[in-house]
Design an enzyme around this catalytic site. Structure first.
Site, PDB file in Angstrom:
ATOM      1  N   SER A  34      -8.534 -49.327  97.867  1.00  0.00           N
ATOM      2  CA  SER A  34      -9.969 -49.097  98.040  1.00  0.00           C
ATOM      3  C   SER A  34     -10.723 -49.185  96.712  1.00  0.00           C
ATOM      4  CB  SER A  34     -10.185 -47.743  98.719  1.00  0.00           C
ATOM      5  OG  SER A  34     -11.528 -47.544  99.063  1.00  0.00           O
ATOM      6  N   ASP A  39     -17.056 -51.596  97.973  1.00  0.00           N
ATOM      7  CA  ASP A  39     -15.916 -51.218  97.146  1.00  0.00           C
ATOM      8  C   ASP A  39     -14.807 -52.243  97.355  1.00  0.00           C
ATOM      9  OD1 ASP A  39     -15.464 -50.422  99.764  1.00  0.00           O
ATOM     10  OD2 ASP A  39     -14.249 -48.705  99.200  1.00  0.00           O
ATOM     11  N   ASP A  79     -14.821 -51.006 102.892  1.00  0.00           N
ATOM     12  CA  ASP A  79     -15.108 -50.068 103.975  1.00  0.00           C
ATOM     13  C   ASP A  79     -16.304 -49.181 103.626  1.00  0.00           C
ATOM     14  OD1 ASP A  79     -13.918 -48.415 102.104  1.00  0.00           O
ATOM     15  OD2 ASP A  79     -12.500 -47.488 103.507  1.00  0.00           O
TER      16      ASP A  79
END
Length: 448
Positions: free
Chosen positions: A108, A245, A249
């Site tokens: 992430s 990012d 998400d």
């Protein structure tokens, strides 16, 4: 022994804590748990378990993808490789391909040396804690090793990105014609699909940080470094900027003046939009305890109730499963269950831009519905975040801070789910007061 799974899958420094060997064992164990209906190998109809495998562009993702696919095939499952796509695309494709489960390789917003492995159950849903525990337990159990026709196969899915883009286009009722949008892809998973999705909806797109090389993901760009986007929006005279990012998400925004529009403001704008469209179930927005008190005030004035959960998208998702239609976090992780099973940054950006286009109002004007109570957030690096949570000296410092606030603000401490950090958040009547109290508590946390 510490639990292997964190709040968002298994993460660590790639090829150090998160090795190829660990990835292979995780894949094999996941087949035994999530592919149980097909019993790790061909069922009576000859069908093997099917698993969607996607990743972000980190260089280590290639290594981990190879190990995961080997583990899946060795356990008798077919791996459907969808390549570099956002995390929400893997969730969607798991359902769209009718796979038994999905795997996303990404850390992430974490820096490049890190990577992670996250699983989605059939239908693209996140796993419950007990299912993750079952996978972890299965890693040490004898695993079946089919031979011959029972060995899994690796299949590439060249239509995966197109399927996901078609899904996004179908979720947007309206057009972005006339808007100029700067899109910061964080040199991550949205570098290609993000600009394509906004252009397909009618916007003029200026793409920045959309040239991943495997090493530059999240490197001074994306939703964790908004200064680059702010400068680009002003330089190009854009209507707004959108930042994702590494695994896309999340979405944060910048208005035409260069001001940041965070996840709370985005939720406020989208909640009012859905309320006016009659799409906000029970006029409820789901948010976490980290959301600014200003969001609660704005929603109350708009006739919208806010249901509060613990920090983390899994808790937001749990509340949304009660039938609600919008929820999210200040970080820009926003979920619309009617369209997706997890947070989708590109979808969020599309919906936000649609609100700007459909109303003809500037994003700054739309965001002004919410007045932000001054908030100070300090991330404190620690050697043991769990020890900090149990320290009496820390609880005493928090109690002292609450006494100072005297009901005019609040303080919240929580350990990061993915790093050795403790987050100290203070809201107060003035920025100076919030900063002073946050720094005082952060010093106590750092000394533990």
């Amino acid at each position: 022994m510490a639990r292997l799974f964190g709040t968002d899958g298994v993460r660590g420094r790639a090829n150090d804590q998160l090795t190829a060997e660990l990835a292979l064992r995780l894949a094999s164990a996941a087949v035994s748990v999530l592919g149980a209906d097909t019993n790790s190998g061909p069922d009576e109809s000859g069908r093997r378990p099917r698993v969607v495998v996607g990743r972000d562009p980190r260089a280590s993702g290639e290594l981990l993808e190879a190990a995961l696919c080997a583990g899946l095939a060795a356990a008798g499952a077919d791996a459907i490789r969808v390549g570099v796509v956002p995390t929400p695309a893997v969730a969607f494709l798991t359902a769209d391909y009718r796979a038994d489960f999905g795997v996303m390789i990404s850390a992430s917003h974490n820096p490049m040396p890190d990577n992670g492995i996250k699983f989605f159950a059939a239908g693209g849903h996140k796993l419950a804690d007990n299912v993750e525990d079952a996978i972890e337990a299965a890693m040490d159990a004898p695993a079946p090793r089919p031979t011959g026709a029972g060995v899994g196969r690796l299949v590439d899915a060249p239509d995966a990105e197109d399927r996901y883009l078609h899904h996004l286009a179908g979720a947007l009722d309206g057009s972005l014609d006339g808007l100029t949008i700067v899109v910061d892809g964080a040199n991550g998973a949205a570098a290609t699909v993000g600009p394509h999705a906004y252009e397909a909806a009618g916007a003029t797109v200026i793409a920045i940080n959309c040239e991943p090389d495997g090493l530059n993901i999240n490197d001074r760009c994306g939703s964790t470094h908004l200064d680059v986007l702010q400068a680009a929006v002003l330089e190009h005279g854009a209507d707004l900027g959108l930042a994702h990012d590494g695994d896309a998400d999340r979405c944060l925004a910048v208005d035409s003046t260069g001001a940041v529009v965070d996840g709370d403001m985005i939720m406020a704008i989208l909640a009012i939009d859905m309320h006016e469209r009659g799409e906000l179930v029970d006029d409820v927005l789901v948010a976490t305890v980290m959301s600014n008190l200003g969001l609660h005030i704005a929603m109350r004035e708009a006739g919208i109730d806010v249901k509060v959960t613990g920090v983390g998208d899994r808790y937001v998702l749990e509340e949304l499963r009660k039938g609600y239609s919008l929820g999210g976090e200040q970080s820009g992780h926003i979920v619309v269950p009617a369209v997706g099973t997890t947070g989708d940054g590109v979808l969020t950006g599309l919906m936000l831009a649609r609100r700007v286009a459909s109303t003809g109002r500037r994003l700054a004007d739309l965001a002004s519905v919410m007045s932000v109570l001054p908030q100070e957030l300090i991330n404190v690096p620690v050697s043991d975040k769990h020890a900090v949570a149990q320290a009496v000296v820390v609880s005493d410092a928090v109690q002292e801070a609450e006494t100072k606030l005297n009901g005019s603000g609040r303080i919240l401490l929580r350990p990061s789910g993915t790093e050795q950090l403790v987050r100290v958040m203070v809201e107060a009547g003035t920025a100076q007061e919030a900063r002073a109290i946050a720094e005082q508590v952060a010093k106590v946390v750092a000394d533990v």
